[in-house]
Design an enzyme around this catalytic site. Sequence first.
Site, short mmCIF file in Angstrom:
data_model
loop_
_atom_site.label_atom_id
_atom_site.label_comp_id
_atom_site.label_asym_id
_atom_site.label_seq_id
_atom_site.Cartn_x
_atom_site.Cartn_y
_atom_site.Cartn_z
N HIS A 39 0.84 -1.20 0.00
CA HIS A 39 0.00 0.00 0.00
C HIS A 39 0.88 1.26 0.00
O HIS A 39 0.59 2.22 -0.70
CB HIS A 39 -0.88 0.03 1.24
CG HIS A 39 -1.86 -1.10 1.35
ND1 HIS A 39 -1.78 -2.07 2.32
CD2 HIS A 39 -2.96 -1.41 0.61
CE1 HIS A 39 -2.78 -2.91 2.20
NE2 HIS A 39 -3.51 -2.55 1.16
N SER A 187 0.34 -8.96 1.40
CA SER A 187 -1.12 -8.93 1.41
C SER A 187 -1.58 -8.82 2.85
O SER A 187 -0.97 -9.41 3.75
CB SER A 187 -1.66 -10.22 0.79
OG SER A 187 -3.03 -10.39 1.12
P1 AMP Z 1 -6.35 -3.94 -0.59
O1 AMP Z 1 -6.21 -3.14 0.66
O2 AMP Z 1 -5.87 -5.35 -0.49
O3 AMP Z 1 -7.74 -3.82 -1.21
O4 AMP Z 1 -5.38 -3.27 -1.65
C1 AMP Z 1 -5.44 -1.90 -1.94
C2 AMP Z 1 -4.51 -1.60 -3.10
O5 AMP Z 1 -3.18 -1.98 -2.75
C3 AMP Z 1 -4.86 -2.34 -4.40
O6 AMP Z 1 -4.65 -1.46 -5.50
C4 AMP Z 1 -3.85 -3.47 -4.39
O7 AMP Z 1 -3.55 -3.94 -5.69
C5 AMP Z 1 -2.66 -2.80 -3.77
N1 AMP Z 1 -1.75 -3.80 -3.20
C6 AMP Z 1 -2.06 -4.77 -2.30
N2 AMP Z 1 -0.97 -5.54 -2.05
C7 AMP Z 1 0.03 -5.06 -2.82
C8 AMP Z 1 1.40 -5.42 -3.01
N3 AMP Z 1 1.95 -6.45 -2.38
N4 AMP Z 1 2.14 -4.70 -3.89
C9 AMP Z 1 1.60 -3.65 -4.54
N5 AMP Z 1 0.31 -3.25 -4.40
C10 AMP Z 1 -0.45 -3.94 -3.55
#
Ligand code: AMP
Length: 294
Positions: A39, A187
């Site tokens: 993030h 993640s």
């Molecule tokens: P989330 O909180 O999982 O919904 O993710 C929010 C944003 O962060 C989304 O655009 C995801 O693709 C991005 N994101 C999550 N994990 C990663 C990572 N390991 N590397 C880059 N971007 C990420």
Amino acid sequence: MNPKIIRDPTKMQQWALAERRAGRTLGLVPTMGYLHRGHLSLMDTLRPRVDRLVVSIFVNPIQFGAGEDLDRYPRDWDGDLAACRNAGVDVVFAPEPAAVYPEGFQTTVRVSRLTAGLCGAQRPGHFDGVTTVVAKLFHLTLPHRACFGEKDYQQLAVVRRMVADLAFPVEIVSAPTIREDDGLAMSSRNAYLSPVEREAATSLSRGLFAARKQFHDGERRAAVLAETVRQTIRDHAGAVCTLEYLTVCDAHTLEEIVTIDGDAVIALAAKIGTTRLIDNVILATAAEATATTP
Ligand code: AMP
């Protein structure tokens, strides 16, 4: 400086309108919180490119299916706020579900073909939830630019499609997947993994990296690359890991391909114990195609 915290969607929109009227450019990083370095890299990507940076923290109930992990999705408000402060975020937008989806809400934004396969096939309705909330977040935060991670490759493609189809005046910026030292894609859901599962989870990126190396060495048959991924996962994490899907697909249409002759992605979803993880590698020219554009 501490970011301003806005919970009320109307106040969020008023703030964004006022900033726009003052001639400032706005950026949005939509998240579900429990922030990690993935993030943060999205924030770092957008920070120098906008005057005001908004991070939304919203665990979006309508993108979770029945029996998924909505109720136990990890949360860490204080940690998230500290992370946003360090990243130079101006506003944290953290609305309540009832404020985003008030009584009587009945609109869905739907991208069709791109959501048919991969995660869309495994999680019916998931991407409808994503596009509906992203469309609403765009209307509430009025960003000039918004950043999404390549980690969620299908989501990135679907959001780009929605923005093009519905003429949202938002530039979608992408950022590469950030990984732990041993390759595991970061993640929020990694927090669910037991030590044994955490070790087994590295098999996903190992498999994908092995296939990517094979591709760089000249292999173009999708089935051969897919088998390399499968074999690596079987050898390393056989008992703990169940593949939900593994596909070698066109990087733009997400349709399965037999022989790679253009931009391609190898994408997978797997259950490690009860935790569902996704990962992908982008092959060849697709890496340039989805790289951050000015
Ligand atoms: P989330 O909180 O999982 O919904 O993710 C929010 C944003 O962060 C989304 O655009 C995801 O693709 C991005 N994101 C999550 N994990 C990663 C990572 N390991 N590397 C880059 N971007 C990420």
